[in-house]
Each structure stands twice: as C-alpha cells, then as structure tokens.
Design a protein around this motif. Structure first.
Motif, PDB file in Angstrom:
ATOM      1  N   ASN A 267      10.804   6.520 -12.765  1.00  0.00           N
ATOM      2  CA  ASN A 267      11.234   6.901 -11.397  1.00  0.00           C
ATOM      3  C   ASN A 267      10.859   8.245 -10.853  1.00  0.00           C
ATOM      4  O   ASN A 267      11.196   8.911  -9.679  1.00  0.00           O
ATOM      5  N   MET A 268       9.722   9.057 -11.460  1.00  0.00           N
ATOM      6  CA  MET A 268       9.202  10.165 -11.060  1.00  0.00           C
ATOM      7  C   MET A 268       8.508  10.075  -9.736  1.00  0.00           C
ATOM      8  O   MET A 268       7.890   8.950  -9.700  1.00  0.00           O
TER       9      MET A 268
ATOM     10  N   TYR B 119       4.108  16.617 -10.435  1.00  0.00           N
ATOM     11  CA  TYR B 119       5.291  15.550 -10.937  1.00  0.00           C
ATOM     12  C   TYR B 119       6.534  16.259 -10.477  1.00  0.00           C
ATOM     13  O   TYR B 119       7.060  17.087 -10.824  1.00  0.00           O
TER      14      TYR B 119
ATOM     15  N   LYS C 210      14.643  12.939  -7.378  1.00  0.00           N
ATOM     16  CA  LYS C 210      15.138  13.648  -6.179  1.00  0.00           C
ATOM     17  C   LYS C 210      14.146  14.643  -5.678  1.00  0.00           C
ATOM     18  O   LYS C 210      14.495  15.624  -4.724  1.00  0.00           O
TER      19      LYS C 210
ATOM     20  N   GLU D 111      12.516  17.154  -6.961  1.00  0.00           N
ATOM     21  CA  GLU D 111      12.224  18.756  -7.558  1.00  0.00           C
ATOM     22  C   GLU D 111      10.937  18.862  -8.397  1.00  0.00           C
ATOM     23  O   GLU D 111      10.703  17.720  -9.088  1.00  0.00           O
TER      24      GLU D 111
ATOM     25  N   VAL E 256       9.199  19.250 -11.465  1.00  0.00           N
ATOM     26  CA  VAL E 256       9.636  19.224 -12.944  1.00  0.00           C
ATOM     27  C   VAL E 256       8.230  19.614 -13.745  1.00  0.00           C
ATOM     28  O   VAL E 256       8.702  20.313 -15.092  1.00  0.00           O
ATOM     29  N   LEU E 257       7.103  19.523 -13.475  1.00  0.00           N
ATOM     30  CA  LEU E 257       5.981  20.033 -14.323  1.00  0.00           C
ATOM     31  C   LEU E 257       5.210  20.827 -13.029  1.00  0.00           C
ATOM     32  O   LEU E 257       4.831  20.329 -12.179  1.00  0.00           O
ATOM     33  N   ASP E 258       5.178  22.212 -13.394  1.00  0.00           N
ATOM     34  CA  ASP E 258       4.860  23.071 -12.595  1.00  0.00           C
ATOM     35  C   ASP E 258       3.229  23.374 -12.649  1.00  0.00           C
ATOM     36  O   ASP E 258       2.756  23.976 -11.631  1.00  0.00           O
TER      37      ASP E 258
END
Lengths: 373, 373
Positions: free
Chosen positions: A279-280, A331, A335, A337, A339-341
C-alpha cells in the motif's frame, strides 16, 4: 485555456528536469545521461557527455561478471571500486546495460560499443526465448516458467532503443516486437477487465496470489510502451487497447480513493497482497502514469486524459518532489508521508524521474507547438 | 499483587495458546506441533500427534530437493502436492527441518528420524564452518562472507533442541555452542552500546547500510537464546550480557516512543534503513520480546524486567491478537493498523506465536509455583 495549463506544466517540468539533472551530476556519475545530451539542446554540455563516457567505461570494465554467475551476466550492484556485490537471476541488469551502451554509441559513433549492446541484446533474446539456464535459477518442478509482464515490456523498450533511426536493425528485430506485443496482451484477463502481472506461458490465469497480482505502475508503463509502438505502426486498434486496457484499468483499480496516489501492488480479487509494501506510494509508478496519460492525451486530445494527467501530476509534484534539496523522494506511506528519505538506492538512480520529466517535456513541446500553429 | 498480575497474564496466555492451536489444527497440519504434545498435558491428544506425523512424512518425502539446488538442500516452499517452488540460498529451511525431525523423533522413538535430523545438522555445520558452496550462492568479489547474526543464533537454538536430555549429543556439540555464543557476542558493537545485525568474520563493523543495520526483534531473540544457554551453564557474566546487551539495547533503540511497538529495522546512525518495511510492526519481534523479558524476570525477579514485559504485552495483545477469528495478525503499519490481514504466509505459520505463548505459559507456571511455595 488548455494551452495556458500545458504551458504551466511544461514550465514546472522543465525546471524540475534541470534540478534533477543537477542533482545527479553533483552526486552521481551515471550511465543514463547521454540521451539528454543527444536530444535536448540545453543538456548538450561536455560534462554530461564525460559523465556518460566514464559511466560506460566503468560498466564495460566491471559490470560483466565472469562464468560462475552464468556467461554474459551483469552485476546488479558493484562496490565503488568495481567488485560485484550481487548478480540477480533475472535479465534486467543486462537490459539496462544494452540501453546505456546503445545510447552512448549513438553520440560517440563507437561501433564496438554498439556491437556490444547488440550482442548483449541477442543473449537476452536467447535467455527469454530459448534457454534460461544461464540465468542461474534452478528449474524447480513446482515453479514452471511463466509469462511475467516485465520481460516482454523490457524487450519491447530495448527494441525501441536499438532501432531508432536504423532500418536494418529494425528489420532484424521486427518479429521480436510482434512477439513482445503478443506476450504483453496476454496479461489482459478477466474478460478484458483486469491486467494481471503474471500469467501462464499460453496466456491463462495462474493459481494463487502470484496469479492474482496486479502492479498498476507496471501496467501503465506497458501502456505507454504499447502506445508508442502502436503509433509508429499506425495501428489504431492497438492504440485503443493501450489506453483502454493498460492505462484506464490500472488507473481505476490502482488509484487510492481515500488518500490519493497509486498503490504499489493489488490483488485482483480484493484480497491483501503478500508484499509488505503493497500500500506504499512509490515514485516510479507515478512517473510511468504521467508519461502514459500525457502521451495518450497528446495523441487523441481527449480532455479526460488530460484530467487524468492533472490528477496524477498534482499528487506527484506535491508529494514526491523535494523542494529543498532537489530530486524526488522515492517511498511514501499510504497516507503520503515520506517513509524512506534517501534519493538514491539499488532501485532508484538517475533513471525513472529524469526519463519521466524528459518524456513529458518533449510531449508538452509537441502539444504546445501544435497549439501555436 | 505481582502474583495476581502473573496469574492474569497466565490466564490470558493460556487461553490464547488454546485458540492458536485450535486455529492451526483447523486450518493447517504442520510440523511444529509435537513439542506441545510431548510437554503440555492438555495438548497430549492423538490428533496433534497425527498432524505432526503426517507433516513430517510430507517433509521427508518432498522437502529434500535434489542435486540441482545443492546436495541436502530443503525447499523453502512446496506446492500442495509436494513439488518444490523455491529453494533459498541460506540455511534456514534446513534448520527448521532439523528442529521438526528431532522433536517428533522424541515421541515416536524413531531412531532413523533422529539420525536424519543429526545428519542434516552436521551438513549445516559443514556449510557454516567449512564450505558454503553447496548453498548455491556464487562467491562474488564484492560480497565477502560476513557474520550474520541469524546463523549462529539458529545453530545455538538447534543445539538446544538436539541436546535436551541427551548427554552424548551434548558432548558432541559442546564446542559448537561455544562457537555460536562467541559469534553472537561479536555483534555487540560501538563500545557496547549497539547490537548490529551484520559484522565482519572477525567481529568488526562492516561499511555501509549493511553494517549499520539493526533488527531489534532478532537481537531480543538472540537475547533469550543466550540467557537460556547461560542459565544452563550457570554463567553469571553471560546472563548479564544477555539481558543488558541483547534485551535492554534493542528494547530502547527499537521501541517506537511515538506509536508503541517495536520497529522491524533501524539504522544505528539514525539514517533511514533501506528496507521498505522498516517502520512496520511485525508479530514475531514482539513474540521474541515477550519471551526474552519474561525469562529474564523469571530468573532475576527484577521488577523493571516485568515492567518491560507488561509494556510489550499490552501492545502485543491489543494489536496483534485477532479476537474474532483466532491467531494473530502479522503485519501492522507504524501506527498499528493491520496492513496485511492474512494469518499464514511464507514466513508466518504455526511457529512464532505458539512458541511464544508456550514459553510464556511455562515461565509463568514456574513463577507462580515458586510464588505459592
């Protein structure tokens, strides 16, 4: 009105492409940069060509690993000083090798490099159509060969790369293109209502979660590969299939009505996919969707297709683009945000984002030119 | 006061174990059920032994795949009718094979099955300590062998399984246990302030994200394996190390202060891990944490350790347990929502949850017994 909107898109996309190229030129010397050099005036700069050349030299010297991993295999990952870290038992590292070598050879007129690309291409075709044992995957009785959409898609993309402006090469790979298209079309299932990622070799549905898997971004990417091919062939029926089946279906099933963006994986029967990241929201499906709908709109001028582009564009540019440091985050959570920067990783480099921006800018140039005249 | 709390835990855990066993007996006949049969009176039921026997017969007949995937390899995944789907290039399927065969042979007194377990164990030791080439991973110059915590942990766990009540076997694997402990202790890094998942073969930190990786659930599991071993050996120093290093460190670094629960992966320098699922909450790290802290408390009666257990217990039972259909959900988002709703999959079967409940119930029995006397 539409022209103003298109102009606005082009401006943002153009600026974004500049920022993205700057980012990778600064932080990474990579192999995919030479198409920009060859086909866009503002990137026809010596530092871009130099980066492409040194990237290609590195790959030719180190990426082709020796016999223990199968003859002709390329490493998926190398250390900084060129030692192989990982060799995948698939064809994709070799596909990107072909793409890079062919593209660079077009600028440098390096006939040997072009021959290197073509000989790797021929090996790929052998693995896919004749004998895959050199890929190193043991044949297991419970895991028969399947038609995975990635394979014919990638080959179709490579044919497009290799044959541009070369009638003799186009002739050589003519049958292959037809075969790829046929293989891709087998993924239309459920009475034309679903695109499934994996089917049997004769185009039937596979049992279990592997058979129920949908990858909307992949289907959309196949959509624009098919549309590009169908436009060249002036095949109206295939153009319609590309849009109706490989764009509209994954868009409708893949778009998250609650939080926006495209899901990474879905199950055609509505079960939960088995991939933890299903769901990412990933950057590349959104890149492919932008290209697909702008290409489709560019061809038909159907306002609905521009609406789709707008919807994807709004989500993509407001969620993925990093205003502060350039390039895109890869990634996001469901929602939206981050998650992996990190900006670069094993699957994210100087490829999907610039290809998307490059294609979109070119398409918008074409649209605005026709609008003016 | 404490006794009432412990009693309350035992009641809930006991009920949960019954529900979990019912769930798997109903939906899956699996190989791991015989320890319950052997060591818990209320599970000493013929249908449990039958399920274990038929599971073992299936594995002995089909799981050991033939030469193409390396001699002695076991399939990771089989079709319903026993055809191999996947063979991993690791040792873990074979480890679980050993565990299952040894346990069942203890009830059936099947000497051949016990010998089968031991011969697979000896092959595992050969792969780990002498030559791993039969695992099928090509040796690549950029990917030298490393000390991955999973390997010595699993071997230590297997030694514990094989040697229970057998002095001759214990003698045979005495050196191996010592070696495993030494290998596990090498993962204490950064002046004793971090447990790292991967280190070099001589216990130094590895470069890059592989070297910075932390897996709190794994460290906690290693913690109770070590503590169990140290208690048997009456090694007070190792007992302290197990708790202070392999429980307290991963608990402190791994607990999500914002949303509760243990992260799946973390980077020791605070960077973002490269695994897309790094911030998800998985069932098994919570299982391992429950066992670890209850075992530690059970030994020292240190109230702080019971507080830790309570904190993990409250999160676990309110988030993972499926009140309606039994068993536990496996995969939650960072915020604790169920993201994948299936109960069984390639990595989740009749193993972690019942092992956790079984171990906790046994520990609580011991605690309450001593409390009474």
């Amino acid at each position: 009105m539409t022209a103003a909107l298109l102009e606005q898109y082009r401006e943002r996309i153009r600026t974004e492409l500049d920022r993205v190229v700057d980012f990778w030129l600064k932080y990474s010397h990579d192999k995919e940069q030479s198409r920009l050099y060859r086909t866009m005036e503002r990137f026809h700069r010596p530092e871009i060509l130099d980066a492409a050349k040194s990237g290609a030299a590195f790959l030719q010297k180190f990426a082709r690993v020796q016999a223990s991993s199968g003859p002709g295999k390329c490493a998926f990952c190398l250390t900084r000083d060129g030692r192989a870290v990982k060799v995948q038992r698939t064809i994709f590292s070799e596909c990107f090798y072909v793409m890079a070598m062919d593209e660079l050879s077009r600028i440098t007129q390096d006939k040997e490099m072009q021959a290197d690309a073509e000989s790797m291409m021929d090996r790929l075709i052998f693995w896919v159509q004749t004998d895959s044992s050199d890929l190193g995957r043991p044949q297991l009785p419970g895991d028969p060969p399947i038609n995975s959409m990635a394979v014919p898609m990638m080959l179709l993309c490579l044919v497009d790369q290799l044959t541009e402006g070369r009638t003799d090469v186009a002739e050589k790979y003519k049958d292959l293109s037809g075969w790829c298209v046929e293989q891709i079309l087998q993924h239309i299932q459920r009475d034309g209502k679903a695109i499934l990622e994996n089917v049997t070799l004769n185009g039937k549905e596979l049992p279990g979660c592997q058979g129920r898997l949908q990858n909307p971004g992949h289907a959309l990417e196949a959509g624009w590969f098919l549309l590009q091919y169908a436009l060249k062939k002036e095949d109206a029926q295939l153009q319609k299939t590309a849009v109706d089946k490989f764009m509209e279906i994954p868009f409708h099933t893949g778009w998250d009505k609650q939080h926006g963006g495209l899901f990474y994986f879905l199950d055609v029967d509505g079960h939960c996919p088995t991939q933890l990241e299903w769901n990412m929201k990933l950057w590349w499906p959104h890149c492919e969707a932008l290209i697909a709908y702008l290409m489709a709109y560019s061809h038909s001028r159907e306002p609905l297709l521009l609406d789709r582009f707008k919807q994807i564009y709004d989500y993509t540019f407001s969620h993925f683009s990093d205003e502060e440091h350039g390039e895109w985050f890869g990634y996001l959570s469901r929602k939206g945000e981050v998650v992996l920067d990190f900006k670069g990783g094993s699957f994210k480099g100087f490829f999907h984002v610039p290809r998307c921006l490059y294609m979109c800018e070119k398409l918008l140039d074409g649209l605005l030119e026709r609008q003016d005249s």
